[in-house]
Write a protein that holds these residues in place. Structure first.
Motif, PDB file in Angstrom:
ATOM      1  N   ALA A 175       0.909   3.701  -1.396  1.00  0.00           N
ATOM      2  CA  ALA A 175      -0.535   5.171  -1.467  1.00  0.00           C
ATOM      3  C   ALA A 175      -0.966   5.737  -0.062  1.00  0.00           C
ATOM      4  O   ALA A 175      -1.766   6.933   0.426  1.00  0.00           O
ATOM      5  CB  ALA A 175      -1.178   5.581  -3.186  1.00  0.00           C
ATOM      6  N   SER A 204      -2.608   5.447  -9.403  1.00  0.00           N
ATOM      7  CA  SER A 204      -3.085   5.540  -8.055  1.00  0.00           C
ATOM      8  C   SER A 204      -3.893   6.673  -7.675  1.00  0.00           C
ATOM      9  O   SER A 204      -3.454   7.791  -8.309  1.00  0.00           O
ATOM     10  CB  SER A 204      -2.241   4.886  -6.912  1.00  0.00           C
ATOM     11  OG  SER A 204      -1.225   3.679  -7.575  1.00  0.00           O
ATOM     12  N   GLU A 214       1.154  -1.079  -0.104  1.00  0.00           N
ATOM     13  CA  GLU A 214       0.094   0.085  -0.469  1.00  0.00           C
ATOM     14  C   GLU A 214       0.787   1.390   0.177  1.00  0.00           C
ATOM     15  O   GLU A 214       0.596   2.188   0.798  1.00  0.00           O
ATOM     16  CB  GLU A 214      -1.303   0.094   0.841  1.00  0.00           C
ATOM     17  CG  GLU A 214      -0.279  -0.090   3.445  1.00  0.00           C
ATOM     18  CD  GLU A 214       0.106  -1.050   3.014  1.00  0.00           C
ATOM     19  OE1 GLU A 214       0.989  -1.004   4.501  1.00  0.00           O
ATOM     20  OE2 GLU A 214      -0.257  -2.027   2.641  1.00  0.00           O
ATOM     21  N   THR A 236      -7.997   9.571   0.711  1.00  0.00           N
ATOM     22  CA  THR A 236      -7.243   9.012  -0.431  1.00  0.00           C
ATOM     23  C   THR A 236      -5.853   9.772  -1.248  1.00  0.00           C
ATOM     24  O   THR A 236      -5.329   9.461  -1.822  1.00  0.00           O
ATOM     25  CB  THR A 236      -7.301   7.481  -0.858  1.00  0.00           C
ATOM     26  OG1 THR A 236      -9.130   7.766  -1.293  1.00  0.00           O
ATOM     27  CG2 THR A 236      -7.664   7.115  -0.854  1.00  0.00           C
ATOM     28  N   ARG A 275       0.186   2.273 -11.442  1.00  0.00           N
ATOM     29  CA  ARG A 275       0.835   0.976 -10.840  1.00  0.00           C
ATOM     30  C   ARG A 275       0.524  -0.702 -11.220  1.00  0.00           C
ATOM     31  O   ARG A 275      -0.788  -0.092 -12.056  1.00  0.00           O
ATOM     32  CB  ARG A 275      -0.608   0.996  -9.225  1.00  0.00           C
ATOM     33  CG  ARG A 275       0.354  -0.252  -8.729  1.00  0.00           C
ATOM     34  CD  ARG A 275      -1.055  -0.390  -6.985  1.00  0.00           C
ATOM     35  NE  ARG A 275      -2.686   0.163  -7.774  1.00  0.00           N
ATOM     36  CZ  ARG A 275      -3.195  -0.617  -7.556  1.00  0.00           C
ATOM     37  NH1 ARG A 275      -3.011  -2.024  -7.177  1.00  0.00           N
ATOM     38  NH2 ARG A 275      -4.835   0.184  -8.223  1.00  0.00           N
TER      39      ARG A 275
END
Lengths: 340, 723
Positions: free
Chosen positions: A24, B481, A22, A339, B487
């Motif tokens: 990001a 992303s 992960e 995010t 990605r």
């Protein structure tokens, strides 16, 4: 909420070299996240305000009737020269595009125009009347949220009879018209018991009854939404986990479920807080309070269009500000949204 | 049922039990590999000091006797219906011991687990002759007293940490919650303790992980954090309800290792699972539940090696990894439903007779086999030689609740002994040797189905000689992303699928296998590379030209419920696909729907049901029927059995095998489960991080894996081999 602070956990560390997974997603509520969110919201807020200004301007252009006649009043004997002079002073003879650009230029300087009727700058008029209304709206939303949270936390997922009582009062409060509720409250608490002043805007006491009148219906709606959110959250597996840790029912509601239900509450209360401005018109009339509502009523009935346009701009600004605040609150409530 | 209490004194482990262990080992471990043997001795060694400690204390840590849970649920049709979720369940759990409860969904295993922490749920009535933990009576505890037990004395770990941890709170806050609730650590030291707990369960960089939210953690770290939160207030018993079901195979192995370490450290663990393979390496004893009843119980080794109840045998038969390819996994439902007072399994049991349907066989309670008064309680030859006192303190015999149990010294659990298995109608068996990658395999070589005739070394040659149905060449796909970086999820993946062939795609979550499936289905365009369907271009076409050929390639997903409109009936769900395939008339359409239902083994009586009224297996069958409606040549199956219980999974795998044989449909079969892939596929590819790390014939890959990653995957597969 408070739960994270009591465990004395530090803010998330900056992304280190990492172990591969992960890349990001590891981010808390950092300054950058908030700054980005604010910048994005500010851009769209400007667009909304421009739209509101344009709509208000277009509405003014489309309305029948001569502004000059309104300024001079129905019983005027002014000559054609005087009328032309006024028309020229106001720039009413210019092409519409020029008028529109002038209007936008003045808006940028914070100049909302000049009231035809009251012969004062609109910004000054609104500024004078803003505080009582903001006080009223804030007090009402506080009343609504506190009542809603109390009734929802006490009744969600509990005994059916308790829920029935809560649903009943919510239904009653939602379906009672505010002016009727206001008159009722006045009759009982001011005329019979003399607990609160009948009218005016002086002191805290004068705020109680109007705030209740404005806030009770909102509390009914919010309470219903919040209870449904709470009950949905209480069905989640993490609630079972939390109970298996030994948490009490109240602890689970306060520490886990309430935050999950808060998203719906925040959305709705943001929206309702915006509409309170409109609701204030009636309540201010009933309680004889000064405020934006009273000003708007007067402006509309006397066709004082600059003032009406000023109020339109103000409510657009309020809505934009509230929805920005709501969006930022989402980020506080739900880390999964942080995010980008 | 006898009303005498379970006499804890008799179950207190004495020194004879432990000292007898070694010879018992020697007697029973003859068939097992030396590796298994050493593990067992290991467990005996650890339970020795534990049991001597508890011998001076209050006996077994957990005593459950005659537990009965009834739900007072108002049924869908208005009437008030009582559901007997758990019926007369008895077991004990010693300190430092691991007991597994195994059964399919609806067997009552989870209800039993939750009852032990007082979270049975609404409308539940709990009754028991005895229910106590460490000397504390749990019957009739008030909510306040239960709160002192939960977390502090008994910890609970649920299945999927993504939803079992509060998604809005950091892992650290969740782990700190039991500490705060039970005030075991003062506030100043709480954070310190959280970090230590995380480190103890094997989470690297605890400080960083504690500040993260569940969605930011990988599945394995999340599950570890959940376990850490259950362990935070230092409970004596950990109840783990399907702790590894949602996890990839390598992560599952890590979590099982962690649980094993906990038992070594003296923790009692109650493990709930639907998968016998998962519990095999961990549990000292197994309780098999069906229909709310304990149908078999005993030491793990004995139950797995010599299952006596038909249901246990069916469960073992359903594990695809244990069986030669093409063998049938599911046991035909040969029985007839009987009286509610009869054996619940009679409805599915091939051995069921009138007695089974009307009279429930009794189960002698643990440690009191000799004084059980019910008929049938002591089955002749019930005690497996060497199984008694094996490695369990306290006499815990291998017992089955069955009128017709497999004799104790009967053949071990193996594919061939299950009657309805490996009939002549099985799909083309391509290989006979149930060759296995682990030395300790309970499947003896002599149990190979007689009809599994060996073919030559190129079994897939015949189907692939025709023009391939799917040719994917050099597929690449990358996604952006949220933080702006790119990605790559699929890199240089090439595959071919011949007509009538099954190509397995195996890989862990995030390996890109689902993206490959979506590219093959024409749902996602590859960034580079191309897909050809039946020799013609398929990828890169406008949807308008592709639409006409879509009927030829259909998809089956993991979660059928999500792919159904919940308001549609079964008839409408399948009928829609039938109409899209060009069957216009209502009558013909209905006939075709019934035909499709029949093809997937469903009764026409289900036409009026809606998805929520179907069982998990029935739903997947409906999804398959819908996929078959346009008579496709290719089925893309994306984890079609991953959400199913092992016994239902077996039925669906058998169904897919039948369809392949009868309809000649080719399949791209995606799964994270190596056993499933091996069972269904001719050839397979192994994916990792978007790339193919290994490709080849299934047996070749399994027997001689070349890539390290494949070897690691194979090593991580849990097997129903007792420790």
């Amino acid at each position: 909420m408070t739960s994270t602070s009591t465990t004395a956990l530090p803010r998330p560390l900056p992304p280190g070299p990492g172990t591969g997974a992960e890349p990001a997603a590891r981010r808390g509520l950092t300054g950058r996240t908030v700054a980005l969110a604010v910048a994005r919201r500010a851009g769209s807020a400007l667009a909304v305000l421009l739209g509101a200004a344009t709509t208000a301007f277009a509405a003014l252009q489309l309305l029948p009737g001569d502004p000059v006649a309104i300024i001079l009043g129905p019983s005027t004997m002014a000559s054609a020269q005087v009328r032309d002079q006024i028309r020229h002073d106001l720039g009413l003879g210019d092409p519409v595009v020029v008028q529109y650009l002038h209007y936008l230029g003045r808006l940028l300087h914070g100049d909302l125009g000049w009231s035809y009727q009251l012969q004062q700058p609109v910004s000054a008029l609104i500024g004078d009347q803003l505080m009582p209304t903001v006080q009223l709206a804030l007090a009402a939303i506080v009343v609504a949220v506190v009542l809603a949270v109390l009734s929802a936390v006490m009744t969600a997922g509990r005994h059916p009879a308790l829920r029935a009582v809560a649903s009943f009062w919510e239904l009653v409060s939602v379906s009672t018209p505010p002016f009727w509720l206001g008159i009722l409250l006045l009759t009982v608490l001011s005329f019979k018991i003399h607990a609160f002043p009948v009218a005016g805007a002086q002191g805290f006491g004068a705020l109680v009854l109007p705030a209740l009148t404005l806030g009770l219906p909102v509390a009914g709606i919010l309470g219903q939404v919040l209870r449904e959110g709470l009950e949905a959250a209480l069905e989640q597996p993490f609630v079972t986990t939390a109970r298996a840790r030994g948490l009490s029912q109240t602890g689970i509601r306060a520490r886990h479920a309430l935050r999950h239900a808060a998203a719906g509450l925040v959305t709705l209360s943001g929206w309702l807080a915006g509409t309170l401005l409109g609701g204030a018109v009636l309540v201010e009339k009933v309680f004889a309070r000064p405020g934006i509502g009273a000003l708007t009523l007067q402006a509309v009935s006397s066709r004082d269009m600059p003032v009406v346009m000023g109020v339109v701009m103000l409510s657009a600004l309020v809505f934009v500000a509230i929805s920005t605040a709501v969006d930022l609150l989402y980020l506080v409530i739900d880390p999964r949204l942080r995010t980008d | 049922m006898s009303s005498s209490p379970p006499a804890p004194a008799s179950t207190v482990p004495g020194s004879p039990a432990t000292s007898r262990t070694a010879p018992a080992e020697a007697a029973s471990a003859g068939k097992g590999a030396s590796e298994t043997n050493s593990v067992t001795i290991d467990s005996a060694a650890t339970s020795g000091p534990q049991s001597s400690g508890s011998g001076s204390g209050a006996g077994p840590a957990l005593v459950v006797d005659g537990l009965t849970v009834t739900f007072d649920g108002a049924s869908r049709r208005g009437g008030n219906r009582q559901v007997h979720a758990v019926r007369d369940v008895s077991f004990t759990l010693e300190r430092g011991e691991c007991l597994a409860i195994v059964g399919e969904s609806g067997s009552g295993k989870s209800v039993t687990a939750r009852t032990l922490v007082g979270l049975t749920g609404r409308g539940a009535t709990v009754r028991a002759r005895a229910l106590s933990f460490g000397g504390q009576d749990l019957i009739g505890l008030r909510e306040g007293a239960w709160r002192q037990v939960r977390g502090r004395r008994i910890g609970l770990v649920l299945q999927d940490a993504l939803v079992s941890l509060d998604p809005l709170r950091t892992a650290g806050a969740e782990i700190a919650e039991p500490l705060r609730t039970h005030r075991t650590v003062d506030r100043a030291h709480r954070y310190e303790r959280v970090l230590r707990l995380l480190a103890d369960v094997g989470v690297p960089e605890p400080a960083r992980r504690a500040a993260q939210y569940p969605h930011q953690l990988s599945g394995g770290l999340r599950q570890r954090a959940l376990i850490a939160s259950a362990l935070a207030a230092e409970p004596e018993l950990l109840i783990a309800d399907e702790p590894t079901t949602a996890l990839d195979v390598t992560v599952q192995a890590q979590v099982l290792d962690l649980l094993r370490q906990l038992t070594v450290d003296g923790m009692s663990v109650l493990l709930i699972s639907h998968d016998l393979a998962v519990v095999a390496g961990l549990a000292d004893r197994v309780v098999v539940m069906y229909g709310g009843l304990v149908v078999e119980q005993g030491p793990t080794r004995s139950v797995l090696a010599h299952p006596r109840h038909p249901y246990t045998r069916a469960l073992l038969a359903a594990v695809p990894a244990l069986h030669p390819r093409g063998a049938r996994l599911s046991v035909a439902a040969a029985g007839r439903p009987g009286h509610p007072r009869g054996c619940p399994y009679a409805a599915r049991c091939a051995r069921g007779d009138d007695r089974c349907r009307t009279e429930l066989p009794a189960m002698p309670r643990a440690g009191s086999a000799t004084d059980a008064d019910a008929p049938g309680a002591v089955v002749p030859g019930a005690v497996v030689p060497g199984a008694v006192d094996l490695d369990v303190p306290g006499a815990f015999e291998h017992q089955a609740r069955c009128w017709h149990p497999e004799p104790a010294d009967g053949p071990p659990a193996a594919p061939a002994v299950v009657p309805a298995q490996a009939g002549p109608a099985t799909a083309t068996p391509l290989d006979t040797t149930p060759a296995d990658t682990t030395p300790a395999n309970t499947t003896p070589a002599d149990t190979t189905p007689p009809d599994a005739t060996p073919l030559d070394a190129t079994p897939a040659a015949t189907p692939t000689q025709a023009a391939p149905l799917i040719e994917a060449d050099g597929l690449h796909k990358r996604y952006r992303s949220p933080d702006g970086t790119w990605r790559t999820v699929v890199r240089d993946v090439s595959l071919t699928l011949g007509s009538g062939e099954v190509l397995g795609v195996v890989g862990e979550s995030g390996s890109g296998k689902t993206t490959v499936a979506r590219i093959v289905l024409g749902m996602v365009e590859p960034d580079a590379g191309s897909v050809r369907l039946a020799g013609e271009p398929w990828s890169g076409l406008p949807e308008r030209t592709r639409r006409g050929r879509r009927p030829g390639i259909q998809a089956i997903h993991q979660d059928p419920l999500g792919s159904f409109d919940p308001r549609f009936t079964t008839e409408r769900i399948i009928g829609e696909a039938v109409a899209a395939a060009g069957v216009g008339r209502a009558r013909e359409r209905r006939d075709r729907v019934v035909e499709l239902l029949d093809q997937v083994g469903l009764d026409a009586g289900l036409l009026r049901r809606r998805p929520l009224e179907l069982s998990g297996g029935q739903r997947q069958r409906v999804a398959i029927a819908r996929a078959l409606a346009p008579r496709p040549r290719v089925l893309v199956c994306d984890e079609p059995v991953s959400a199913l219980d092992v016994s239902v999974q077996a039925q669906i795998l058998d169904l897919l095998g039948d369809l392949r044989r009868d309809l000649g449909v080719a399949m791209l079969f995606i799964s994270h489960d190596l056993g499933v892939i091996r069972h269904v596929s001719d050839r397979m590819i192994v994916m990792r991080d978007g790339a193919v790390v290994e490709a080849g014939e299934v047996d070749q890959v399994f027997d001689h894996p070349r890539a390290d990653y494949t070897r690691a995957l194979l090593a991580a597969v849990p097997r129903p081999v007792p420790r």
